[in-house]
Design a protein around this motif. Sequence first.
Motif, PDB file in Angstrom:
ATOM      1  N   SER A   1       0.871  -1.164   0.059  1.00 21.87           N
ATOM      2  CA  SER A   1       0.224  -0.069   0.031  1.00 21.87           C
ATOM      3  C   SER A   1       1.074   1.263   0.022  1.00 21.87           C
ATOM      4  CB  SER A   1      -0.817  -0.006   1.164  1.00 21.87           C
ATOM      5  OG  SER A   1      -1.871  -1.211   1.107  1.00 21.87           O
ATOM      6  N   ARG A   2       2.065   1.203   0.731  1.00 21.58           N
ATOM      7  CA  ARG A   2       3.024   2.357   0.535  1.00 21.58           C
ATOM      8  C   ARG A   2       3.782   2.610  -0.737  1.00 21.58           C
ATOM      9  NH1 ARG A   2       4.537   4.326   5.623  1.00 21.58           N
ATOM     10  NH2 ARG A   2       3.928   3.198   7.283  1.00 21.58           N
ATOM     11  N   ASP A   3       3.717   1.430  -1.680  1.00 22.86           N
ATOM     12  CA  ASP A   3       4.386   1.585  -2.850  1.00 22.86           C
ATOM     13  C   ASP A   3       3.229   2.293  -3.524  1.00 22.86           C
ATOM     14  OD1 ASP A   3       6.640   0.385  -2.082  1.00 22.86           O
ATOM     15  OD2 ASP A   3       6.288  -1.499  -2.991  1.00 22.86           O
ATOM     16  N   GLU A   4       2.040   1.671  -3.464  1.00 23.63           N
ATOM     17  CA  GLU A   4       1.119   2.390  -4.416  1.00 23.63           C
ATOM     18  C   GLU A   4       0.747   3.618  -4.163  1.00 23.63           C
ATOM     19  OE1 GLU A   4      -3.944   1.824  -5.278  1.00 23.63           O
ATOM     20  OE2 GLU A   4      -2.734   0.077  -4.251  1.00 23.63           O
ATOM     21  N   ALA A   5       0.720   3.944  -2.810  1.00 23.16           N
ATOM     22  CA  ALA A   5       0.651   5.542  -2.405  1.00 23.16           C
ATOM     23  C   ALA A   5       1.615   6.372  -3.052  1.00 23.16           C
ATOM     24  CB  ALA A   5       0.323   5.776  -1.087  1.00 23.16           C
ATOM     25  N   ALA A   6       2.878   5.933  -3.085  1.00 27.30           N
ATOM     26  CA  ALA A   6       4.080   6.388  -3.728  1.00 27.30           C
ATOM     27  C   ALA A   6       3.979   6.680  -5.048  1.00 27.30           C
ATOM     28  CB  ALA A   6       5.514   5.976  -3.168  1.00 27.30           C
ATOM     29  N   ALA A   7       3.366   5.581  -5.608  1.00 21.19           N
ATOM     30  CA  ALA A   7       3.278   5.705  -7.122  1.00 21.19           C
ATOM     31  C   ALA A   7       2.143   6.718  -7.479  1.00 21.19           C
ATOM     32  CB  ALA A   7       3.033   4.239  -7.872  1.00 21.19           C
ATOM     33  N   LEU A   8       1.350   6.907  -6.738  1.00 18.13           N
ATOM     34  CA  LEU A   8       0.143   7.642  -7.136  1.00 18.13           C
ATOM     35  C   LEU A   8       0.594   9.031  -7.075  1.00 18.13           C
ATOM     36  CD1 LEU A   8      -3.005   5.961  -5.547  1.00 18.13           C
ATOM     37  CD2 LEU A   8      -2.162   5.979  -7.780  1.00 18.13           C
ATOM     38  N   GLU A   9       1.539   9.339  -6.209  1.00 16.30           N
ATOM     39  CA  GLU A   9       2.304  10.874  -6.067  1.00 16.30           C
ATOM     40  C   GLU A   9       3.484  11.118  -6.906  1.00 16.30           C
ATOM     41  OE1 GLU A   9       1.007  12.957  -3.804  1.00 16.30           O
ATOM     42  OE2 GLU A   9      -0.671  11.595  -3.444  1.00 16.30           O
ATOM     43  N   CYS A  10       3.777  10.046  -7.661  1.00 15.72           N
ATOM     44  CA  CYS A  10       5.090  10.451  -8.398  1.00 15.72           C
ATOM     45  C   CYS A  10       4.725  10.896  -9.732  1.00 15.72           C
ATOM     46  CB  CYS A  10       5.986   9.312  -8.292  1.00 15.72           C
ATOM     47  SG  CYS A  10       7.654   9.462  -9.263  1.00 15.72           S
ATOM     48  N   GLY A  11       5.747  11.748 -10.420  1.00 14.75           N
ATOM     49  CA  GLY A  11       5.339  11.904 -11.795  1.00 14.75           C
ATOM     50  C   GLY A  11       6.322  11.285 -12.911  1.00 14.75           C
ATOM     51  N   CYS A  12       6.909  10.182 -12.431  1.00 17.26           N
ATOM     52  CA  CYS A  12       7.660   9.383 -13.419  1.00 17.26           C
ATOM     53  C   CYS A  12       6.758   8.682 -14.404  1.00 17.26           C
ATOM     54  CB  CYS A  12       8.626   8.504 -12.712  1.00 17.26           C
ATOM     55  SG  CYS A  12       7.900   7.039 -12.118  1.00 17.26           S
ATOM     56  N   VAL A  13       7.475   8.400 -15.607  1.00 21.30           N
ATOM     57  CA  VAL A  13       6.512   7.842 -16.693  1.00 21.30           C
ATOM     58  C   VAL A  13       5.814   6.635 -16.148  1.00 21.30           C
ATOM     59  CG1 VAL A  13       6.874   6.988 -18.946  1.00 21.30           C
ATOM     60  CG2 VAL A  13       8.023   8.797 -18.540  1.00 21.30           C
ATOM     61  N   GLU A  14       6.655   5.787 -15.517  1.00 21.54           N
ATOM     62  CA  GLU A  14       6.094   4.267 -14.940  1.00 21.54           C
ATOM     63  C   GLU A  14       5.045   4.507 -13.975  1.00 21.54           C
ATOM     64  OE1 GLU A  14       9.340   5.282 -15.104  1.00 21.54           O
ATOM     65  OE2 GLU A  14      10.434   3.570 -16.287  1.00 21.54           O
ATOM     66  N   ALA A  15       4.933   5.672 -13.201  1.00 23.81           N
ATOM     67  CA  ALA A  15       4.139   5.847 -12.189  1.00 23.81           C
ATOM     68  C   ALA A  15       2.793   6.142 -12.773  1.00 23.81           C
ATOM     69  CB  ALA A  15       4.492   6.879 -11.189  1.00 23.81           C
ATOM     70  N   CYS A  16       2.937   7.137 -14.054  1.00 21.52           N
ATOM     71  CA  CYS A  16       1.778   7.567 -14.723  1.00 21.52           C
ATOM     72  C   CYS A  16       0.976   6.504 -15.286  1.00 21.52           C
ATOM     73  CB  CYS A  16       2.408   8.768 -15.643  1.00 21.52           C
ATOM     74  SG  CYS A  16       2.691  10.387 -15.111  1.00 21.52           S
ATOM     75  N   GLN A  17       1.894   5.547 -15.908  1.00 20.63           N
ATOM     76  CA  GLN A  17       1.206   4.556 -16.434  1.00 20.63           C
ATOM     77  C   GLN A  17       0.621   3.671 -15.643  1.00 20.63           C
ATOM     78  OE1 GLN A  17       4.918   2.908 -18.377  1.00 20.63           O
ATOM     79  NE2 GLN A  17       4.735   4.012 -20.421  1.00 20.63           N
ATOM     80  N   TYR A  18       1.129   3.396 -14.584  1.00 16.40           N
ATOM     81  CA  TYR A  18       0.728   2.787 -13.339  1.00 16.40           C
ATOM     82  C   TYR A  18      -0.945   3.356 -12.868  1.00 16.40           C
ATOM     83  CZ  TYR A  18      -0.532   0.805  -8.688  1.00 16.40           C
ATOM     84  OH  TYR A  18      -1.077   0.292  -7.660  1.00 16.40           O
ATOM     85  N   ARG A  19      -0.785   4.656 -12.754  1.00 16.95           N
ATOM     86  CA  ARG A  19      -2.276   5.309 -12.570  1.00 16.95           C
ATOM     87  C   ARG A  19      -3.020   4.987 -13.545  1.00 16.95           C
ATOM     88  NH1 ARG A  19       1.423   9.142 -10.639  1.00 16.95           N
ATOM     89  NH2 ARG A  19       1.227  10.327 -12.385  1.00 16.95           N
ATOM     90  N   ASN A  20      -2.729   5.224 -14.772  1.00 16.78           N
ATOM     91  CA  ASN A  20      -3.576   4.987 -15.776  1.00 16.78           C
ATOM     92  C   ASN A  20      -4.206   3.517 -15.925  1.00 16.78           C
ATOM     93  OD1 ASN A  20      -3.794   7.494 -16.969  1.00 16.78           O
ATOM     94  ND2 ASN A  20      -2.045   6.931 -18.443  1.00 16.78           N
ATOM     95  N   ARG A  21      -3.310   2.639 -15.588  1.00 17.09           N
ATOM     96  CA  ARG A  21      -3.926   1.221 -15.469  1.00 17.09           C
ATOM     97  C   ARG A  21      -4.803   1.015 -14.521  1.00 17.09           C
ATOM     98  NH1 ARG A  21       1.498   0.176 -16.701  1.00 17.09           N
ATOM     99  NH2 ARG A  21       1.932  -0.418 -14.585  1.00 17.09           N
ATOM    100  N   LYS A  22      -4.530   1.396 -13.262  1.00 20.04           N
ATOM    101  CA  LYS A  22      -5.265   1.619 -12.077  1.00 20.04           C
ATOM    102  C   LYS A  22      -6.804   2.246 -12.328  1.00 20.04           C
ATOM    103  CE  LYS A  22      -5.403   2.679  -7.036  1.00 20.04           C
ATOM    104  NZ  LYS A  22      -6.804   1.695  -7.180  1.00 20.04           N
ATOM    105  N   LYS A  23      -6.730   3.216 -12.730  1.00 20.33           N
ATOM    106  CA  LYS A  23      -8.020   3.866 -13.118  1.00 20.33           C
ATOM    107  C   LYS A  23      -8.746   3.183 -14.183  1.00 20.33           C
ATOM    108  CE  LYS A  23      -9.792   8.314 -14.767  1.00 20.33           C
ATOM    109  NZ  LYS A  23      -9.490   9.628 -15.550  1.00 20.33           N
ATOM    110  N   SER A  24      -8.254   2.467 -15.156  1.00 26.70           N
ATOM    111  CA  SER A  24      -8.863   1.688 -16.176  1.00 26.70           C
ATOM    112  C   SER A  24      -9.292   0.509 -15.339  1.00 26.70           C
ATOM    113  CB  SER A  24      -8.031   1.470 -17.398  1.00 26.70           C
ATOM    114  OG  SER A  24      -8.024   2.337 -18.239  1.00 26.70           O
ATOM    115  N   LYS A  25      -8.769  -0.170 -14.579  1.00 27.20           N
ATOM    116  CA  LYS A  25      -9.252  -1.398 -13.865  1.00 27.20           C
ATOM    117  C   LYS A  25     -10.503  -0.881 -12.789  1.00 27.20           C
ATOM    118  CE  LYS A  25      -5.032  -4.176 -14.232  1.00 27.20           C
ATOM    119  NZ  LYS A  25      -3.839  -4.725 -13.286  1.00 27.20           N
ATOM    120  N   ASP A  26     -10.450   0.374 -12.282  1.00 27.99           N
ATOM    121  CA  ASP A  26     -11.436   0.799 -11.268  1.00 27.99           C
ATOM    122  C   ASP A  26     -12.588   1.102 -12.205  1.00 27.99           C
ATOM    123  OD1 ASP A  26      -9.591   0.553  -9.299  1.00 27.99           O
ATOM    124  OD2 ASP A  26      -8.942   2.590  -8.885  1.00 27.99           O
TER     125      ASP A  26
END
Length: 151
Positions: free
Chosen positions: A51-76
């Motif tokens: 959960s800490r990793d996810e929270a950090a990824a949701l806050e970061c602006g790196c390319v991989e974190a942005c891709q992760y957020r898009n995948r998470k939003k799509s899955k939601d």
Amino acid sequence: MAKSNSKTAEAVNPKNDGKILIEAGASLICPFCGQARTLMHNIYIDDAPESRDEAAALECGCVEACQYRNRKKSKDNVPMLLDGFLDFCEREDQTDASPVCDSIKRLAFDIIDELVGAATLTVKGTKVKLSLKEGQLVMKLEHKKGVTQTT
């Protein structure tokens, strides 16, 4: 596993639902780029290391974190897309469309995870097309009578 600095303030959620509070000002480490991210707001997360990793990824602006957020939003959004499919089928007087929802859901997740490029399946006269557009899952429904819907 994300690491936090000594300034991380945690408190148990008063709702007692197994979540902990990470307060503004705490640092979390992005699991993708390794940079420390300082929270600008309070958040509640599950009391688990991932959960800490996810929270950090949701806050970061790196390319991989942005891709992760898009995948998470799509899955939601997949449950909303499935509801749209069922509503469409109901409007077109198609009954018994719900048994294929699990198949559509699995295909949607495979497309989001880029295991499959796109998919088309036909369910009793309704063609379901799933694809990614700008990182977001898109579902287009076409009925044999010419009625279409894109979500």
